[in-house]
Write a protein that holds these residues in place. Structure first.
Motif, PDB file in Angstrom:
ATOM      1  N   GLY A 235       2.942   5.634 -13.027  1.00 30.41           N
ATOM      2  CA  GLY A 235       2.820   4.512 -12.735  1.00 30.41           C
ATOM      3  C   GLY A 235       3.108   3.589 -11.493  1.00 30.41           C
ATOM      4  O   GLY A 235       2.291   2.975 -11.295  1.00 30.41           O
ATOM      5  N   GLY A 236       3.136   4.601 -10.543  1.00 26.02           N
ATOM      6  CA  GLY A 236       3.177   3.301  -9.012  1.00 26.02           C
ATOM      7  C   GLY A 236       3.925   2.039  -9.341  1.00 26.02           C
ATOM      8  O   GLY A 236       5.107   2.022  -9.736  1.00 26.02           O
TER       9      GLY A 236
ATOM     10  N   TYR B 211       0.753  -1.298   0.463  1.00 24.68           N
ATOM     11  CA  TYR B 211       0.320  -0.072   0.337  1.00 24.68           C
ATOM     12  C   TYR B 211       0.902   1.422   0.076  1.00 24.68           C
ATOM     13  O   TYR B 211       0.453   2.401  -0.537  1.00 24.68           O
ATOM     14  CB  TYR B 211      -0.529   0.021   0.831  1.00 24.68           C
ATOM     15  CG  TYR B 211      -2.592  -1.042   0.819  1.00 24.68           C
ATOM     16  CD1 TYR B 211      -3.818   0.100   0.887  1.00 24.68           C
ATOM     17  CD2 TYR B 211      -2.368  -2.083   0.642  1.00 24.68           C
ATOM     18  CE1 TYR B 211      -4.367  -1.199   0.853  1.00 24.68           C
ATOM     19  CE2 TYR B 211      -2.819  -2.119   0.656  1.00 24.68           C
ATOM     20  CZ  TYR B 211      -4.534  -2.137   0.899  1.00 24.68           C
ATOM     21  OH  TYR B 211      -6.377  -3.007   0.399  1.00 24.68           O
ATOM     22  N   LYS B 212       1.837   1.473   0.712  1.00 22.67           N
ATOM     23  CA  LYS B 212       2.508   2.235   1.080  1.00 22.67           C
ATOM     24  C   LYS B 212       3.836   2.653  -0.671  1.00 22.67           C
ATOM     25  O   LYS B 212       4.431   3.747  -0.594  1.00 22.67           O
ATOM     26  CB  LYS B 212       3.323   2.558   2.145  1.00 22.67           C
ATOM     27  CG  LYS B 212       2.821   2.074   3.744  1.00 22.67           C
ATOM     28  CD  LYS B 212       2.442   4.340   3.323  1.00 22.67           C
ATOM     29  CE  LYS B 212       2.625   4.815   4.981  1.00 22.67           C
ATOM     30  NZ  LYS B 212       1.843   3.642   5.498  1.00 22.67           N
ATOM     31  N   THR B 213       3.564   1.750  -1.534  1.00 34.77           N
ATOM     32  CA  THR B 213       4.539   1.739  -2.828  1.00 34.77           C
ATOM     33  C   THR B 213       3.729   2.855  -3.763  1.00 34.77           C
ATOM     34  O   THR B 213       3.454   3.217  -4.937  1.00 34.77           O
ATOM     35  CB  THR B 213       4.555   0.954  -3.052  1.00 34.77           C
ATOM     36  OG1 THR B 213       3.812   0.300  -3.429  1.00 34.77           O
ATOM     37  CG2 THR B 213       6.059  -0.153  -2.495  1.00 34.77           C
ATOM     38  N   ASP B 214       1.945   2.581  -2.905  1.00 39.69           N
ATOM     39  CA  ASP B 214       0.971   4.001  -4.119  1.00 39.69           C
ATOM     40  C   ASP B 214       1.085   4.964  -4.052  1.00 39.69           C
ATOM     41  O   ASP B 214       1.412   5.512  -2.936  1.00 39.69           O
ATOM     42  CB  ASP B 214      -0.393   3.229  -3.532  1.00 39.69           C
ATOM     43  CG  ASP B 214      -1.370   3.967  -4.617  1.00 39.69           C
ATOM     44  OD1 ASP B 214      -1.681   3.156  -5.669  1.00 39.69           O
ATOM     45  OD2 ASP B 214      -1.905   5.332  -4.153  1.00 39.69           O
ATOM     46  N   GLU B 215       1.437   5.401  -5.455  1.00 37.74           N
ATOM     47  CA  GLU B 215       1.932   6.899  -5.284  1.00 37.74           C
ATOM     48  C   GLU B 215       0.887   7.927  -4.778  1.00 37.74           C
ATOM     49  O   GLU B 215       1.128   8.971  -4.340  1.00 37.74           O
ATOM     50  CB  GLU B 215       1.848   7.841  -7.299  1.00 37.74           C
ATOM     51  CG  GLU B 215       1.595   6.989  -7.504  1.00 37.74           C
ATOM     52  CD  GLU B 215       1.778   7.258  -9.417  1.00 37.74           C
ATOM     53  OE1 GLU B 215       2.401   8.532 -10.021  1.00 37.74           O
ATOM     54  OE2 GLU B 215       1.334   6.494 -10.349  1.00 37.74           O
ATOM     55  N   ASP B 216      -0.540   8.084  -5.186  1.00 39.12           N
ATOM     56  CA  ASP B 216      -1.325   8.760  -4.147  1.00 39.12           C
ATOM     57  C   ASP B 216      -1.602   8.800  -2.970  1.00 39.12           C
ATOM     58  O   ASP B 216      -1.367   9.682  -2.545  1.00 39.12           O
ATOM     59  CB  ASP B 216      -2.796   8.358  -5.274  1.00 39.12           C
ATOM     60  CG  ASP B 216      -2.838   8.451  -6.376  1.00 39.12           C
ATOM     61  OD1 ASP B 216      -1.853   9.414  -7.431  1.00 39.12           O
ATOM     62  OD2 ASP B 216      -3.213   7.287  -7.681  1.00 39.12           O
ATOM     63  N   LEU B 217      -1.479   7.605  -2.420  1.00 38.98           N
ATOM     64  CA  LEU B 217      -1.706   7.311  -1.201  1.00 38.98           C
ATOM     65  C   LEU B 217      -0.118   8.540  -0.261  1.00 38.98           C
ATOM     66  O   LEU B 217      -0.152   9.094   0.309  1.00 38.98           O
ATOM     67  CB  LEU B 217      -1.342   6.010  -0.459  1.00 38.98           C
ATOM     68  CG  LEU B 217      -1.431   5.745   1.140  1.00 38.98           C
ATOM     69  CD1 LEU B 217      -2.598   6.701   1.564  1.00 38.98           C
ATOM     70  CD2 LEU B 217      -1.501   3.804   1.445  1.00 38.98           C
ATOM     71  N   GLN B 218       1.254   7.824  -1.207  1.00 37.78           N
ATOM     72  CA  GLN B 218       2.165   8.731  -0.615  1.00 37.78           C
ATOM     73  C   GLN B 218       1.632  10.387  -0.716  1.00 37.78           C
ATOM     74  O   GLN B 218       2.402  10.883  -0.237  1.00 37.78           O
ATOM     75  CB  GLN B 218       3.384   8.315  -1.571  1.00 37.78           C
ATOM     76  CG  GLN B 218       3.891   6.689  -1.025  1.00 37.78           C
ATOM     77  CD  GLN B 218       5.149   6.414  -2.176  1.00 37.78           C
ATOM     78  OE1 GLN B 218       5.829   6.987  -2.762  1.00 37.78           O
ATOM     79  NE2 GLN B 218       5.796   5.113  -2.385  1.00 37.78           N
TER      80      GLN B 218
ATOM     81  N   PRO C 283       6.702  17.010  -4.636  1.00 37.85           N
ATOM     82  CA  PRO C 283       6.742  15.972  -5.604  1.00 37.85           C
ATOM     83  C   PRO C 283       6.570  14.654  -5.104  1.00 37.85           C
ATOM     84  O   PRO C 283       7.681  14.703  -4.163  1.00 37.85           O
ATOM     85  CB  PRO C 283       7.745  16.322  -6.476  1.00 37.85           C
ATOM     86  CG  PRO C 283       8.498  16.521  -6.278  1.00 37.85           C
ATOM     87  CD  PRO C 283       8.113  17.801  -5.181  1.00 37.85           C
ATOM     88  N   VAL C 284       5.688  13.359  -5.296  1.00 34.79           N
ATOM     89  CA  VAL C 284       6.361  12.272  -5.314  1.00 34.79           C
ATOM     90  C   VAL C 284       7.122  11.634  -6.258  1.00 34.79           C
ATOM     91  O   VAL C 284       6.813  11.422  -7.664  1.00 34.79           O
ATOM     92  CB  VAL C 284       4.970  11.615  -5.494  1.00 34.79           C
ATOM     93  CG1 VAL C 284       5.129   9.734  -4.558  1.00 34.79           C
ATOM     94  CG2 VAL C 284       3.736  12.145  -4.657  1.00 34.79           C
ATOM     95  N   SER C 285       7.936  11.035  -5.196  1.00 33.99           N
ATOM     96  CA  SER C 285       9.116  10.475  -5.658  1.00 33.99           C
ATOM     97  C   SER C 285       9.328   9.609  -6.350  1.00 33.99           C
ATOM     98  O   SER C 285      10.073   8.428  -6.244  1.00 33.99           O
ATOM     99  CB  SER C 285      10.669  11.069  -5.577  1.00 33.99           C
ATOM    100  OG  SER C 285      10.369  10.188  -4.388  1.00 33.99           O
ATOM    101  N   SER C 286       8.010   9.110  -7.575  1.00 36.10           N
ATOM    102  CA  SER C 286       7.685   7.883  -7.953  1.00 36.10           C
ATOM    103  C   SER C 286       7.069   8.067  -9.385  1.00 36.10           C
ATOM    104  O   SER C 286       7.026   8.898 -10.232  1.00 36.10           O
ATOM    105  CB  SER C 286       6.448   7.260  -7.370  1.00 36.10           C
ATOM    106  OG  SER C 286       5.975   7.184  -5.916  1.00 36.10           O
TER     107      SER C 286
END
Length: 583
Positions: free
Chosen positions: A573-574, A233-240, A567-570
């Motif tokens: 496609g996350g 879950y914590k790799t999901d860019e939107d949750l991050q 920015p989310v550093s992903s």
């Protein structure tokens, strides 16, 4: 609880309004499991290059903050070392600017396999009501920069607060578009997560969105299972993005352990194949505390999550645990009158005392309660009664969802009597679990239009929709939205299918809930887009808990809370491009 939802859909099709279900899936895992209290890890080896060399690490799971107080906040990350078993020294820096040049404080700690390489710092000594920026570092490797804030001091006069309420984010049901929409709100003070942050099911058991298969692929039962699911879950860019933008205050519901859990068991736990319940409950709690920015009541205590927060003189927020701490087993027979027994409890006597004292001792303008399951009665008809005590409970006699407060009516009545006896005003209950949207007026007995509905409500309740978990299908949802308020006139709004969140805007004059819905959880390109045609506004005025509908949406603050959106550093496609790094 998905079984109860199906029953309601069938009943609506037959012309009968039953109860709605909370979060749930359709099957139970029978995967044999050995319950290990911790994974077997080798003794901490020396890193290559000698004892003073730092291991090579990556920050793959983002950064997060939570449980803000006036002088401190929890800061969280997870480091992924390139070898197992090592001890990793971590530095955390806090600054007043996004470039991390105006340093405020720094902290050092270590993490290892015993903590699943999670890092949590209770950053103290901070100023009240301030935004801060933070960053973790191991050697020359730095995490993304996150932002967080402390709450205003209790004595501070505060005229406004804005926060989002979310729950029920099931990974294989679709993209976390709702989280992206929340992250796009630039002027929130915090985010409230009311449970079902992760789901326990195996692949294909509850959602089968392409390329979002849960890891591990079987139902999570052991500590390593729960850790791996949280990591995914914590790799999901939107949750991050949500965690990186705002501090979060969170409580668990059932799926952080397993469906329909309670103090002594769960409907989705089979001891013969899944081991001892106390062991499973314990490792689920442990993984939750490792992976969420939540402050334990005391070091190492993973059992207690009910707690309190103060946002200046405007809001007292009391968070409850209606799931694992004191809940008796759910009744299995709909309409069972045993739900009214004095000896049936949803929370322990200790937690009840904590809540009642918090309500009566509060001198804040508003008293919010954050909790998991629907508080308002949900009835199918009114049953007449002959005495005052039965009259207070009679609306509940025709309820059918035994997982919510309807199944524990005496506890609910204790709270309502306390609110009434102590003349406590401006109580708003915030709820998750049920995958659907509700705005309810709270009475002792809402079962009759000639009864309490002519009195002032004792409280109001806003129930948030799900991030991804399913509500009612097309057709049944619309029928439910029409029929339920007819039988339950205290229920002022029902939307039974759309995914979204509530933006709560609080002033000294009113507490307003704005229901926002995602355009799609199926399209990557539409992530974060809000379907403005569906937006619903409800509010309660100070001193009167009656729900007023369809007012104007609140205006965002002229100045955003922080002029920085990290920015989310992903990669684009996350999760899809990083399944190999989850462990």
């Amino acid at each position: 609880m998905d079984r109860i939802r199906r029953n309601l859909v069938q009943a609506i099709g037959a012309g009968t309004t039953l109860a709605l279900a909370g979060c749930g899936g359709g099957s139970s895992s029978s995967t044999p499991v050995v319950n290990n209290p911790a994974p077997n890890v080798p003794a901490d080896p020396e890193p290559p290059g000698g004892p003073d060399a730092l291991p090579s690490v990556a920050f793959l799971h983002g950064v997060a903050s939570g449980d803000p107080l006036a002088d401190r906040v929890i800061l969280w990350t997870r480091v992924t070392p390139d070898q197992s078993g090592v001890v990793v020294p971590v530095e955390v820096k806090v600054a007043s600017d996004p470039a991390m040049q105006q340093m405020v404080s720094s902290y050092t700690t270590t993490t290892n396999a015993d903590a699943d390489y999670c890092v949590k710092i209770d950053a103290d000594g901070l100023a009240a009501g301030r935004w801060y920026y933070y960053q973790f570092q191991v050697g020359e490797t730095q995490s993304p920069v996150g932002r967080t804030r402390t709450f205003p001091a209790a004595a501070d006069f505060i005229d406004r607060a804005r926060f989002a309420v979310v729950s029920c984010s099931n990974f294989p049901y679709g993209f976390f578009s709702v989280y992206r929409a929340v992250a796009n709100q630039g002027d929130l003070d915090f985010v409230l997560h009311l449970g079902d942050y992760v789901y326990e099911y195996g692949a294909g058991e509850y959602g089968d969105f392409p390329e979002r298969e849960p890891q591990p692929s079987h139902e999570m039962v052991s500590l390593s299972d729960y850790r791996l699911r949280h990591a995914q879950y914590k790799t999901d860019e939107d949750l991050q993005a949500v965690h990186q933008q705002f501090p979060m205050i969170a409580v668990w519901d059932d799926h952080e352990s397993t469906d329909n859990s309670y103090r002594d068991g769960a409907s989705n736990h089979q001891p013969l194949t899944e081991g001892d319940w106390e062991t499973r409950k314990g490792v689920a709690r442990q993984a939750y505390f490792e992976w969420l920015p939540i402050r334990p009541r005391e070091p190492g205590n993973h059992d207690v999550i009910y707690r309190q927060f103060r946002f200046g003189d405007l809001i007292d927020l009391t968070m409850l645990d209606t799931r694992l701490e004191g809940r008796d087993a759910q009744l299995t027979v709909p309409l069972d009158p045993a739900r009214n027994d004095e000896d049936r409890h949803l929370i322990s006597s200790e937690q009840m005392d904590f809540l009642l004292e918090a309500l009566s001792q509060s001198d804040a303008h508003w008293r919010f309660i954050g909790q998991q399951v629907m508080f308002a009665q949900l009835n199918i008809l009114e049953i007449p009664s002959l005495d005052e005590r039965s009259a207070q409970l009679r609306g509940n006699l025709s309820a059918i969802n035994m997982d919510q407060w309807d199944g524990y009516a005496a506890d609910r009545l204790t709270i309502l009597n306390h609110i009434d006896d102590h003349d406590i005003d401006n109580v708003v209950i915030l709820t998750g679990d049920i995958h659907t949207s509700w705005a309810n007026e709270i009475y002792r007995n809402p079962g009759s239009l000639l009864g309490d509905l002519f009195d002032k409500p004792l409280a109001a309740e806003f129930v948030t929709p799900a991030v991804t978990s399913p509500g009612f299908p097309e057709g049944a949802a619309e029928v439910a939205g029409v029929l339920i308020p007819v039988v339950n006139p205290h229920i002022r709004y029902v939307e039974a299918k759309s995914r979204g969140f509530i933006l709560v805007d609080v002033t000294r004059d009113r507490a307003q809930g704005e229901f926002y819905y995602a355009q799609s959880i199926d399209s990557y390109d539409l992530r974060g887009q809000i379907d403005t045609r569906k937006t619903k506004v409800v509010a309660v005025k100070s001193g009167d808990s009656r729900i007023v509908e369809d007012g104007p949406v609140s205006r965002p603050r002229t100045l955003r809370t922080a002029l920085f959106h990290p920015p989310v550093s992903s990669p684009v496609g996350g999760v899809k491009s990083r399944k190999e790094v989850l462990s």
